[in-house]
Motif scaffolding. Structure first.
Motif, mmCIF file in Angstrom:
data_model
loop_
_atom_site.group_PDB
_atom_site.id
_atom_site.type_symbol
_atom_site.label_atom_id
_atom_site.label_comp_id
_atom_site.label_asym_id
_atom_site.label_seq_id
_atom_site.Cartn_x
_atom_site.Cartn_y
_atom_site.Cartn_z
ATOM 1 N N ASP A 31 -22.626 53.125 3.669
ATOM 2 C CA ASP A 31 -22.306 51.766 3.253
ATOM 3 C C ASP A 31 -20.801 51.610 3.032
ATOM 4 O O ASP A 31 -20.219 50.607 3.426
ATOM 5 C CB ASP A 31 -23.051 51.400 1.981
ATOM 6 C CG ASP A 31 -24.543 51.217 2.212
ATOM 7 O OD1 ASP A 31 -25.287 51.278 1.233
ATOM 8 O OD2 ASP A 31 -24.938 51.019 3.375
ATOM 9 N N ARG A 32 -20.197 52.596 2.393
ATOM 10 C CA ARG A 32 -18.751 52.519 2.157
ATOM 11 C C ARG A 32 -17.970 52.589 3.458
ATOM 12 O O ARG A 32 -16.975 51.888 3.634
ATOM 13 C CB ARG A 32 -18.307 53.644 1.228
ATOM 14 C CG ARG A 32 -18.671 53.376 -0.195
ATOM 15 C CD ARG A 32 -18.055 54.406 -1.093
ATOM 16 N NE ARG A 32 -18.310 54.032 -2.457
ATOM 17 C CZ ARG A 32 -17.466 54.202 -3.431
ATOM 18 N NH1 ARG A 32 -16.314 54.784 -3.199
ATOM 19 N NH2 ARG A 32 -17.775 53.825 -4.648
ATOM 20 N N THR A 33 -18.416 53.419 4.367
ATOM 21 C CA THR A 33 -17.733 53.528 5.662
ATOM 22 C C THR A 33 -17.842 52.209 6.422
ATOM 23 O O THR A 33 -16.855 51.731 6.992
ATOM 24 C CB THR A 33 -18.331 54.673 6.494
ATOM 25 O OG1 THR A 33 -18.262 55.873 5.745
ATOM 26 C CG2 THR A 33 -17.582 54.832 7.799
ATOM 27 N N GLY A 34 -19.027 51.622 6.417
ATOM 28 C CA GLY A 34 -19.213 50.336 7.092
ATOM 29 C C GLY A 34 -18.371 49.242 6.467
ATOM 30 O O GLY A 34 -17.781 48.414 7.170
ATOM 31 N N LEU A 35 -18.314 49.231 5.134
ATOM 32 C CA LEU A 35 -17.502 48.225 4.451
ATOM 33 C C LEU A 35 -16.021 48.411 4.736
ATOM 34 O O LEU A 35 -15.276 47.427 4.864
ATOM 35 C CB LEU A 35 -17.755 48.275 2.944
ATOM 36 C CG LEU A 35 -19.078 47.678 2.475
ATOM 37 C CD1 LEU A 35 -19.250 47.902 0.993
ATOM 38 C CD2 LEU A 35 -19.140 46.192 2.796
ATOM 39 N N LYS A 36 -15.567 49.634 4.870
ATOM 40 C CA LYS A 36 -14.163 49.874 5.212
ATOM 41 C C LYS A 36 -13.850 49.348 6.606
ATOM 42 O O LYS A 36 -12.794 48.737 6.833
ATOM 43 C CB LYS A 36 -13.844 51.360 5.129
ATOM 44 C CG LYS A 36 -13.703 51.863 3.717
ATOM 45 C CD LYS A 36 -13.361 53.338 3.702
ATOM 46 C CE LYS A 36 -13.314 53.872 2.286
ATOM 47 N NZ LYS A 36 -13.001 55.308 2.245
ATOM 48 N N ILE A 37 -14.765 49.581 7.530
ATOM 49 C CA ILE A 37 -14.553 49.102 8.904
ATOM 50 C C ILE A 37 -14.519 47.584 8.943
ATOM 51 O O ILE A 37 -13.643 46.976 9.566
ATOM 52 C CB ILE A 37 -15.631 49.672 9.845
ATOM 53 C CG1 ILE A 37 -15.453 51.178 9.991
ATOM 54 C CG2 ILE A 37 -15.589 48.982 11.201
ATOM 55 C CD1 ILE A 37 -16.585 51.860 10.724
ATOM 56 N N PHE A 53 -11.550 42.362 9.197
ATOM 57 C CA PHE A 53 -11.148 41.086 8.618
ATOM 58 C C PHE A 53 -9.659 41.070 8.283
ATOM 59 O O PHE A 53 -8.987 40.053 8.482
ATOM 60 C CB PHE A 53 -11.968 40.769 7.368
ATOM 61 C CG PHE A 53 -13.336 40.235 7.668
ATOM 62 C CD1 PHE A 53 -13.531 39.229 8.589
ATOM 63 C CD2 PHE A 53 -14.443 40.744 7.007
ATOM 64 C CE1 PHE A 53 -14.790 38.736 8.874
ATOM 65 C CE2 PHE A 53 -15.709 40.259 7.271
ATOM 66 C CZ PHE A 53 -15.880 39.254 8.206
ATOM 67 N N ALA A 54 -9.134 42.163 7.793
ATOM 68 C CA ALA A 54 -7.711 42.226 7.462
ATOM 69 C C ALA A 54 -6.849 42.084 8.711
ATOM 70 O O ALA A 54 -5.834 41.382 8.700
ATOM 71 C CB ALA A 54 -7.401 43.535 6.745
ATOM 72 N N ALA A 84 -3.296 38.778 12.048
ATOM 73 C CA ALA A 84 -2.951 38.212 13.355
ATOM 74 C C ALA A 84 -2.810 36.694 13.279
ATOM 75 O O ALA A 84 -1.871 36.117 13.856
ATOM 76 C CB ALA A 84 -4.013 38.594 14.385
ATOM 77 N N VAL A 85 -3.704 36.036 12.564
ATOM 78 C CA VAL A 85 -3.636 34.572 12.428
ATOM 79 C C VAL A 85 -2.396 34.176 11.628
ATOM 80 O O VAL A 85 -1.693 33.227 11.992
ATOM 81 C CB VAL A 85 -4.924 34.026 11.780
ATOM 82 C CG1 VAL A 85 -4.770 32.563 11.387
ATOM 83 C CG2 VAL A 85 -6.100 34.198 12.720
ATOM 84 N N ALA A 86 -2.112 34.888 10.555
ATOM 85 C CA ALA A 86 -0.927 34.588 9.749
ATOM 86 C C ALA A 86 0.348 34.787 10.559
ATOM 87 O O ALA A 86 1.282 33.977 10.473
ATOM 88 C CB ALA A 86 -0.916 35.456 8.504
ATOM 89 N N LEU A 87 0.412 35.834 11.349
ATOM 90 C CA LEU A 87 1.588 36.100 12.176
ATOM 91 C C LEU A 87 1.770 35.015 13.239
ATOM 92 O O LEU A 87 2.888 34.524 13.451
ATOM 93 C CB LEU A 87 1.472 37.471 12.831
ATOM 94 C CG LEU A 87 2.645 37.921 13.690
ATOM 95 C CD1 LEU A 87 3.896 38.054 12.841
ATOM 96 C CD2 LEU A 87 2.323 39.239 14.366
ATOM 97 N N ALA A 88 0.696 34.617 13.890
ATOM 98 C CA ALA A 88 0.777 33.567 14.906
ATOM 99 C C ALA A 88 1.217 32.247 14.285
ATOM 100 O O ALA A 88 2.048 31.525 14.851
ATOM 101 C CB ALA A 88 -0.564 33.408 15.605
ATOM 102 N N THR A 89 0.687 31.931 13.116
ATOM 103 C CA THR A 89 1.078 30.704 12.424
ATOM 104 C C THR A 89 2.554 30.740 12.054
ATOM 105 O O THR A 89 3.278 29.755 12.236
ATOM 106 C CB THR A 89 0.226 30.515 11.159
ATOM 107 O OG1 THR A 89 -1.154 30.502 11.534
ATOM 108 C CG2 THR A 89 0.560 29.228 10.445
ATOM 109 N N TRP A 90 3.006 31.865 11.536
ATOM 110 C CA TRP A 90 4.411 32.010 11.150
ATOM 111 C C TRP A 90 5.327 31.828 12.369
ATOM 112 O O TRP A 90 6.360 31.164 12.279
ATOM 113 C CB TRP A 90 4.636 33.373 10.511
ATOM 114 C CG TRP A 90 6.051 33.603 10.117
ATOM 115 C CD1 TRP A 90 6.701 33.084 9.051
ATOM 116 C CD2 TRP A 90 7.013 34.390 10.826
ATOM 117 N NE1 TRP A 90 8.007 33.518 9.036
ATOM 118 C CE2 TRP A 90 8.224 34.315 10.110
ATOM 119 C CE3 TRP A 90 6.956 35.165 11.986
ATOM 120 C CZ2 TRP A 90 9.366 34.979 10.531
ATOM 121 C CZ3 TRP A 90 8.104 35.813 12.393
ATOM 122 C CH2 TRP A 90 9.284 35.721 11.672
#
Length: 50
Positions: free
Chosen positions: A3-9, A14-15, A20-26
């Protein structure tokens, strides 16, 4: 432990998408501010009434 491994992935996924979205917006906002991009007023062709 799986479960922890899956949550890390999922968290890394998501991160990376958020980054990527923040960089494109900037980049787009900076280019608008620098005048590289501009909003054009495109004239719409009107059809004359009969």
């Amino acid at each position: 432990m799986t479960d922890r491994t899956g949550l890390k992935i999922v968290g890394l996924l998501f991160a990376s998408v958020t980054l990527a979205v923040a960089l494109a917006t900037w980049i787009v906002v900076k280019r608008y501010a620098d005048g590289i991009y501009s909003l054009d007023n495109v004239a719409v062709a009107r059809i004359a009434p009969r």
